[in-house]
Write a protein that holds these residues in place. Structure first.
Motif, PDB file in Angstrom:
ATOM      1  N   THR A  83      -3.032 -47.811   0.181  1.00  0.00           N
ATOM      2  CA  THR A  83      -4.016 -47.506   0.796  1.00  0.00           C
ATOM      3  C   THR A  83      -5.366 -47.690  -0.111  1.00  0.00           C
ATOM      4  O   THR A  83      -6.620 -48.106   0.534  1.00  0.00           O
ATOM      5  N   ILE A  84      -5.165 -47.386  -1.519  1.00  0.00           N
ATOM      6  CA  ILE A  84      -6.288 -47.407  -2.392  1.00  0.00           C
ATOM      7  C   ILE A  84      -6.618 -48.819  -2.609  1.00  0.00           C
ATOM      8  O   ILE A  84      -7.928 -49.377  -3.571  1.00  0.00           O
ATOM      9  N   HIS A  85      -5.899 -49.878  -2.252  1.00  0.00           N
ATOM     10  CA  HIS A  85      -5.742 -51.310  -2.932  1.00  0.00           C
ATOM     11  C   HIS A  85      -6.107 -52.121  -1.580  1.00  0.00           C
ATOM     12  O   HIS A  85      -5.994 -53.385  -1.352  1.00  0.00           O
ATOM     13  N   GLY A  86      -7.166 -51.729  -0.431  1.00  0.00           N
ATOM     14  CA  GLY A  86      -7.463 -52.331   0.847  1.00  0.00           C
ATOM     15  C   GLY A  86      -8.522 -53.485   0.682  1.00  0.00           C
ATOM     16  O   GLY A  86      -8.576 -54.151   1.469  1.00  0.00           O
ATOM     17  N   SER A 122     -11.296 -43.322  -7.368  1.00  0.00           N
ATOM     18  CA  SER A 122     -11.194 -41.692  -7.466  1.00  0.00           C
ATOM     19  C   SER A 122     -10.016 -41.526  -8.748  1.00  0.00           C
ATOM     20  O   SER A 122      -9.863 -40.697  -9.267  1.00  0.00           O
ATOM     21  N   GLY A 123      -9.323 -42.854  -8.915  1.00  0.00           N
ATOM     22  CA  GLY A 123      -8.194 -42.658  -9.848  1.00  0.00           C
ATOM     23  C   GLY A 123      -7.006 -42.010  -9.366  1.00  0.00           C
ATOM     24  O   GLY A 123      -6.062 -41.867 -10.119  1.00  0.00           O
ATOM     25  N   LYS A 124      -7.069 -41.726  -7.862  1.00  0.00           N
ATOM     26  CA  LYS A 124      -5.981 -41.040  -7.496  1.00  0.00           C
ATOM     27  C   LYS A 124      -5.207 -41.830  -6.430  1.00  0.00           C
ATOM     28  O   LYS A 124      -5.713 -42.607  -6.107  1.00  0.00           O
ATOM     29  N   LEU A 125      -3.839 -41.561  -6.440  1.00  0.00           N
ATOM     30  CA  LEU A 125      -3.242 -42.409  -5.389  1.00  0.00           C
ATOM     31  C   LEU A 125      -3.659 -41.933  -3.842  1.00  0.00           C
ATOM     32  O   LEU A 125      -3.731 -43.086  -3.085  1.00  0.00           O
ATOM     33  N   ARG A 134      -8.742 -37.511   4.197  1.00  0.00           N
ATOM     34  CA  ARG A 134      -8.441 -38.476   3.262  1.00  0.00           C
ATOM     35  C   ARG A 134     -10.165 -39.000   2.692  1.00  0.00           C
ATOM     36  O   ARG A 134     -10.938 -39.033   3.695  1.00  0.00           O
ATOM     37  N   ASP A 135     -10.245 -39.646   1.412  1.00  0.00           N
ATOM     38  CA  ASP A 135     -11.345 -39.999   0.943  1.00  0.00           C
ATOM     39  C   ASP A 135     -11.458 -41.484   1.416  1.00  0.00           C
ATOM     40  O   ASP A 135     -10.836 -42.536   0.607  1.00  0.00           O
ATOM     41  N   ILE A 136     -12.180 -41.877   2.292  1.00  0.00           N
ATOM     42  CA  ILE A 136     -12.273 -43.319   3.007  1.00  0.00           C
ATOM     43  C   ILE A 136     -12.908 -44.203   2.121  1.00  0.00           C
ATOM     44  O   ILE A 136     -13.907 -44.018   1.305  1.00  0.00           O
TER      45      ILE A 136
END
Ligand code: A2P
Length: 308
Positions: A83-86, A122-125, A134-136
């Motif tokens: 999800t962090i690579h959207g 954020s550097g987090k998964l 969740r941080d959108i």
């Protein structure tokens, strides 16, 4: 169980996969589980960048193929975009990184893991906000259609055979299909007798989208495995509740039971033929028992019931 389903592009997907989510911290465990699965007849392995185990799953696949005398093309491997690579610009590298970690030449099915993109800075998964939601990713602003467009382009590389989505509800699929050039081959969602998702399955069928069932045994801490109706039907076939669940599941789509225990891995693929009446009895379980086991705090609507 060597049953297969044909996808909307003519490719074939094996009906039972080894699920690898929550396979534990010790990466050797999932490595051994994958090898055990290939040795007893599994031809479909499901992983994801977010499970944090692609490298060990890949090693298990490479060694497992050798040990079982199989070729790469004998099996079907699924992994998923985190999800962090959207953001579309991130998709090609995220895909290449997954492929490099797996190191198996190509991917059979690459999925958008959720209809949600999270803040990549954020550097987090799984970046979270202080309230636990969740941080959108505000830059992508919920436009998963753009993520999908980038995934469509991956097909041109020849390194992925099929693209799909996971955790898509009917409203989100309707939105996606408005702009999609390629209809997702698969939608992977939570499916079991406590969450049969009949409407979603019917919708996907009408659009040519195959459904795969994750958490088919009810995930960890399952109450499904104590269900009396399932116990009765399992007993009639001299089989286990887990085997009954997989047998029911493959009447509806592909099924991804997770296990790291070699005996359970072996037994989960030994399916039985259920009667129409038994299938109906299992279908009826959700009239009195419903439960979605996997429900992260997204903070925005994701599942069909969120839109009602
Ligand atoms: P384990 O890995 O120790 O076998 P799901 O596929 O719905 O996510 O369910 C996975 C859970 O069910 C895991 O906790 C897994 O534990 C357990 N499990 C897998 N196969 C069986 C089985 N045949 N009987 C009982 N529990 C099982």
């Amino acid at each position: 169980c060597q049953k297969t389903f044909t996808l909307n592009n003519g490719n074939v997907i094996p009906a039972v996969a080894l699920g690898t989510w929550q396979s534990g911290e010790d990466q050797d465990v999932v490595y051994k589980a994958v090898k055990a699965a290939l040795a007893v007849g599994y031809r479909h392995i499901d992983t994801a960048m977010m499970y944090g185990n692609e490298a060990e799953v890949g090693r298990g696949i490479r060694d497992g193929l050798k040990e079982a005398g199989l070729k790469r093309e004998d099996i079907f491997v699924t992994t998923k975009l985190a999800t962090i690579h959207g953001r579309p610009s991130m998709v090609p590298k995220a895909f290449e990184d997954s492929l490099a970690r797996l190191d198996i030449g190509y991917i059979d099915l690459y999925m958008m893991h959720w209809p949600i993109a999270l803040n990549p800075a954020s550097g987090k998964l799984i970046p979270l906000k202080p309230d636990g939601s969740r941080d959108i990713d505000e830059e992508l602003d919920g436009k998963f259609e753009l993520t999908w467009g980038a995934m469509e382009k991956l097909l041109d590389t020849g390194k992925v055979k099929n693209i799909g989505v996971a955790n898509f509800s009917i409203p989100n699929l309707e939105r996606l299909l408005k702009t999609a050039k390629v209809v997702p081959a698969v939608n992977q969602v939570e499916l079991h007798p406590y969450l049969p998702q009949n409407k979603l399955l019917e919708y996907c069928k009408s659009k040519g989208i195959h459904c795969s069932a994750y958490s088919p045994l009810g995930s960890s801490n399952s109450t499904l495995l104590q269900n009396e109706t399932l116990a009765k039907i399992a007993k009639a076939h001299d089989t286990s509740i887990a085997q009954t669940l997989v047998s029911w599941g493959i009447t509806r789509g592909s099924v991804l039971p997770k296990s790291v225990n070699p005996e359970r891995i072996k037994s989960n693929i030994e399916t039985v033929e259920l009667t129409e009446q038994e299938i109906q009895e299992i279908n009826d379980i959700s009239k009195t028992n419903t439960k979605r086991f996997v429900r992260p705090n997204w903070g925005i609507p994701v599942f069909d019931e969120d839109f009602e």
